[in-house]
Each structure stands twice: as structure tokens, then as C-alpha cells.
Design a protein around this motif. Structure first.
Motif, PDB file in Angstrom:
ATOM      1  N   GLN A 105      -4.396  -0.052   7.459  1.00 25.15           N
ATOM      2  CA  GLN A 105      -4.479   0.505   6.107  1.00 25.15           C
ATOM      3  C   GLN A 105      -5.651   1.483   5.995  1.00 25.15           C
ATOM      4  O   GLN A 105      -5.544   2.512   5.337  1.00 25.15           O
ATOM      5  N   GLU A 106      -6.749   1.171   6.652  1.00 24.44           N
ATOM      6  CA  GLU A 106      -7.868   2.128   6.619  1.00 24.44           C
ATOM      7  C   GLU A 106      -7.439   3.468   7.235  1.00 24.44           C
ATOM      8  O   GLU A 106      -7.770   4.543   6.721  1.00 24.44           O
ATOM      9  N   GLN A 107      -6.692   3.395   8.346  1.00 20.90           N
ATOM     10  CA  GLN A 107      -6.235   4.628   8.998  1.00 20.90           C
ATOM     11  C   GLN A 107      -5.262   5.391   8.104  1.00 20.90           C
ATOM     12  O   GLN A 107      -5.356   6.616   7.946  1.00 20.90           O
TER      13      GLN A 107
ATOM     14  N   THR B 258       0.834  -1.215   0.000  1.00 17.48           N
ATOM     15  CA  THR B 258       0.000   0.000   0.000  1.00 17.48           C
ATOM     16  C   THR B 258       0.865   1.260   0.000  1.00 17.48           C
ATOM     17  O   THR B 258       0.557   2.236  -0.694  1.00 17.48           O
ATOM     18  N   PHE B 259       1.968   1.234   0.732  1.00 16.31           N
ATOM     19  CA  PHE B 259       2.865   2.407   0.721  1.00 16.31           C
ATOM     20  C   PHE B 259       3.395   2.671  -0.684  1.00 16.31           C
ATOM     21  O   PHE B 259       3.380   3.802  -1.171  1.00 16.31           O
TER      22      PHE B 259
ATOM     23  N   PHE C 197     -10.331   0.304  -2.074  1.00 16.19           N
ATOM     24  CA  PHE C 197      -9.507  -0.560  -1.225  1.00 16.19           C
ATOM     25  C   PHE C 197     -10.327  -1.717  -0.644  1.00 16.19           C
ATOM     26  O   PHE C 197     -11.438  -1.523  -0.134  1.00 16.19           O
ATOM     27  N   SER C 198      -9.736  -2.918  -0.665  1.00 12.12           N
ATOM     28  CA  SER C 198     -10.360  -4.126  -0.109  1.00 12.12           C
ATOM     29  C   SER C 198     -10.174  -4.172   1.390  1.00 12.12           C
ATOM     30  O   SER C 198      -9.091  -4.519   1.864  1.00 12.12           O
ATOM     31  N   SER C 199     -11.212  -3.867   2.139  1.00 13.17           N
ATOM     32  CA  SER C 199     -11.134  -4.079   3.574  1.00 13.17           C
ATOM     33  C   SER C 199     -12.039  -5.261   3.938  1.00 13.17           C
ATOM     34  O   SER C 199     -12.487  -6.001   3.049  1.00 13.17           O
ATOM     35  N   SER C 200     -12.271  -5.432   5.203  1.00 10.83           N
ATOM     36  CA  SER C 200     -12.941  -6.656   5.659  1.00 10.83           C
ATOM     37  C   SER C 200     -13.811  -6.356   6.869  1.00 10.83           C
ATOM     38  O   SER C 200     -13.491  -5.459   7.674  1.00 10.83           O
TER      39      SER C 200
END
Ligand code: NAD
Ligand code: UFG
Length: 340
Positions: A156-158, A104-105, A121-124
């Protein structure tokens, strides 16, 4: 739009590639093939009738990622690439933090340099942690997880929220998936876990096709109607359509910097209900035994779906029976998964 799909050779990515092409987008894929096989690509090309450019490298290679963005026109990115096995993440936490955050970076740096302003973005659902009441709602303040994989999603969300706040024009859609299952109706692509499946549906499918002897049902004493765990299973083709809807929503609403949507059906299905639905769809009896609970499992997880319905204009349409029938079509035609 010309959309870069990271992890486009994987389970959800491959189905989303087809949905994007079907909706008239152009697609290019980057995948390290860490958890997928290159033989998925010719199948996607055959199903879509289109050539799909593929870049085979690890996104953490910042120079290669930068070169890709320098060489190609990219209007938007859908970021699926990542490691996803909950149990493995507790054994190899560093590998999970390195891969999921590092990719992601590198991606965000390249997007910033080349002024690419749209990211899905794929979150869960795992980010709702252990204490949130069901159904899960997006506006919950405190995200957490019970395992390193889940923490990579929370982190990653943050990171995405912070970067979006500091980057005028950047738009980020965070999609929190519930339990993706099923396969493309052609039976040509589907979920192909390496080794022993961790997840329920591929395990049932492998029992049905004779690759595994019997399913262990993890826990028969939950406070649920039949004592087994409840999950919000969502057909992967519906999930793929949710990504196309999210891209359209960001384009139509340029004021959105970052926003999260649940992608689920809102319905809980128990392990035994799924076993019996699969038996009906396949005509094959599924041997199972009820064993102890699996560490870290919750009794129930399902989505509140209104936000995606009202804002994205998207809702899941396929039933549990569809999910089983399509999984069976894929598994019975490809008992060993993709060749190679
Ligand atoms: P998958 O493993 O089938 O697909 C991920 C793809 O990313 C694979 O093809 C893998 O080779 C590739 N990849 C991994 N690390 C990479 C890297 N550093 N550089 C380039 N490619 C890399 O997984 P999936 O089920 O399709 O999941 C896609 C995304 O959705 C993941 O981020 C996952 O965490 C998330 N998600 C999945 C589920 C699920 O149950 N399947 C649930 C919630 C969220
Ligand atoms: N189960 C069994 N036997 C198995 C596998 C699963 O009984 O062999 C049960 C589980 O106990 C649970 C249900 O089937 O009740 C679903 O389990 P999965 O492993 O298929 O899915 P999870 O809900 O545990 O995990 C999924 C994703 C994770 C994500 C998590 C939380 O796989 O990536 O949801 O959102 F982190």
C-alpha cells in the motif's frame, strides 16, 4: 476540515475521531464492523457531545464507496480500515491482500473522481522488515516484511507513492505506528480484541481482569537487558494526536506529495518491564511464564522520532505508567469489552 475516517469504529480510529472533533474538525465514519462493534459510536458521541454520521459498509464495495463520496462533502481521508492480525494473515493471506488492498483501491478511485486530495494512511513499523537496524529511520530504501499483513502495508505504501506521483495535488501522509497501547482517559473506549488477544497489552489486561489465566512471555533469551523483547509502546491518545498533526502539516505544506513519518516514542520497553508496570498501575499481580520465542518476532523495535518532532511538531507525551493506568481503567470498567 470535514474528515472521512475509515475504520473509525476500531481501536485507533475511535480515539482519532475524538482527537479530530476536539481539534474542531468535522468527522464522518465508514466501517464494516468486521473487527469492531457499533456500540462504540454512542460512546464517542457522548464523549464528544457531537453527532457522528456512520456509514456501515465494506469499502471494497466500490459502488457504495463511490456513492458516499458523491453524497458527502469530504475534504480529507484518514484510512485506518484494514485487517491487522499478523498470525491470521499467514493463515489467510488472500483475505488480507483482498481486504487491505481492495479497500485502498476503492478509496483511491473515489478520491480521484471526487477530487479529494488529502489522505493519511495507517502504516506500521513492520515495513522496516527483519534486517533494518534500530532505531528505525524513515529514509530507509528497501521496505519488506516477514508476513502477509506486513506486505499489505509495504504494497500500500508503494501504491500510494505511485498514485501520488501521477496525481498532481494529491497529498499522502504515511504514518508508521510502533506499538499502540492504552485507552482514552475516560475509560469509555479502548482496545477490544475479538477472541484471544495476539498483542501483549490486551493480553496482560485480560489476565489482570481474570479473563485469562496467565501470560506467556514469548522468549526470555533475547540479547536484551532482561532477555525479553523490546518494543516502542505508544499511547493511543498520543498516536491519535499525530494524525491531527499530520493533517495540519499537509495543509500547511502543499508541495508535499507523499511522505512517511514514524509515530513512536523512541524508547524500548521489555515485556517484563511492561508486566511490572501494569502490576503497579492495577495493583493486581500478573501471572506469567516464560516460554519459547514466537515465530517472526524481533528482539527489538523502536523508532527514531526526530522527523515527526521537527516536521509535524508532534511528540508522544504519555509514559508507560500512563499507558498501563489508562488500559486498566478501560479494562476494569469493561471486562468484556464493548457490549453487543
Ligand atoms: P481495528 O481492527 O481496531 O480497526 C480497524 C477497523 O477497520 C475495524 O473497525 C474494522 O471493522 C474496519 N475494517 C476492516 N476492514 C474494513 C473494510 N474493508 N471496510 C470498512 N471497514 C473495515 O485496528 P486498529 O488497531 O485500530 O488499526 C487501525 C489501522 O492501523 C489498521 O490499518 C492497522 O493495520 C494499522 N496498525 C495498527 C497497529 C496496532 O498494533 N493496532 C500497528 C500498526 C498499524
Ligand atoms: N508478547 C508476549 N506474549 C504475548 C504477546 C506478546 O510475550 O502474549 C511479546 C512479543 O513477543 C513481543 C512483545 O510482547 O516481544 C510485543 O508483542 P505484540 O504482539 O504486542 O506486538 P508486536 O511488536 O509483535 O506487533 C506489533 C503489531 C503488528 C506489527 C508489529 C511490527 O501488533 O501489527 O508490531 O511493527 F506488525
Amino acid at each position: 476540515m470535514r474528515v472521512l475516517v475509515t475504520g473509525g469504529a476500531g481501536y485507533i480510529g475511535s480515539h482519532t475521531v475524538l482527537a479530530l472533533l476536539d481539534a474542531g474538525h468535522e468527522v464522518l465514519v465508514v466501517d464494516s464492523f468486521a473487527n469492531s462493534k457499533p456500540t462504540v459510536i454512542p460512546r464517542l458521541e457522548e464523549l464528544s457531545g457531537q453527532h457522528i454520521p456512520v456509514h456501515a459498509f465494506d469499502l471494497r464495495d466500490a459502488d457504495k464507496t463511490e456513492r458516499l463520496f458523491a453524497d458527502e462533502r469530504i475534504d480529507a481521508v484518514i484510512h485506518f480500515a484494514g485487517l491487522k492480525a499478523v498470525g491470521e494473515s499467514t493463515e489467510q493471506p488472500l483475505a488480507y491482500y483482498e481486504n487491505n488492498l481492495g479497500s485502498t483501491f476503492a478509496l483511491l478511485r473515489a478520491m480521484e473522481r471526487h477530487d479529494v486530495r488529502t489522505l493519511v494512511f495507517s502504516s506500521s513499523a513492520t515495513v522496516y522488515g527483519e534486517d533494518a537496524p534500530v532505531p528505525y529511520v524513515e529514509n530507509r530504501d528497501h521496505l519488506s516484511s516477514s508476513n502477509p499483513y506486513g506486505w499489505t502495508k509495504v504494497m500500500q505504501e508503494q501504491i500510494l507513492a505511485d498514485v501520488a506521483a501521477a496525481s498532481p495535488g494529491l497529498q499522502v501522509a504515511i504514518l508508521r505506528y510502533f506499538n499502540p497501547v492504552g485507552a482514552h482517559e475516560s475509560g469509555q473506549i479502548g482496545e477490544d480484541p475479538q477472541g484471544i488477544p495476539n498483542n501483549l497489552m490486551p493480553y496482560i489486561a485480560q489476565v489482570a481482569v481474570g479473563r485469562r489465566e496467565r501470560l506467556s512471555v514469548f522468549g526470555g533469551d533475547y540479547d536484551t537487558p532482561d532477555g525479553t523483547g523490546l518494543r516502542d509502546y505508544i499511547h493511543v491518545v498520543d498516536l491519535a494526536a499525530g494524525h491531527v498533526a499530520a493533517l495540519g502539516h499537509l495543509a500547511a505544506n502543499p508541495e508535499i506529495a507523499v511522505r512517511a513519518w514514524n509515530l513512536g516514542t523512541g524508547q524500548g520497553t521489555s515485556v517484563l518491564e511492561m508486566v511490572h508496570a501494569f502490576e503497579r498501575a492495577s495493583g493486581v499481580p500478573i501471572a506469567y511464564e516464560i516460554v519459547g520465542r514466537r515465530a517472526g518476532d524481533l528482539p527489538a523495535s523502536y523508532a527514531k522520532t526526530e522527523r515527526a518532532e521537527t516536521e509535524l511538531g508532534w511528540r508522544a507525551e504519555r509514559s508507560i505508567d500512563d499507558m498501563c493506568a489508562d488500559t486498566w481503567r478501560w479494562q476494569s470498567a469493561n471486562p468484556q469489552g464493548f457490549p453487543g
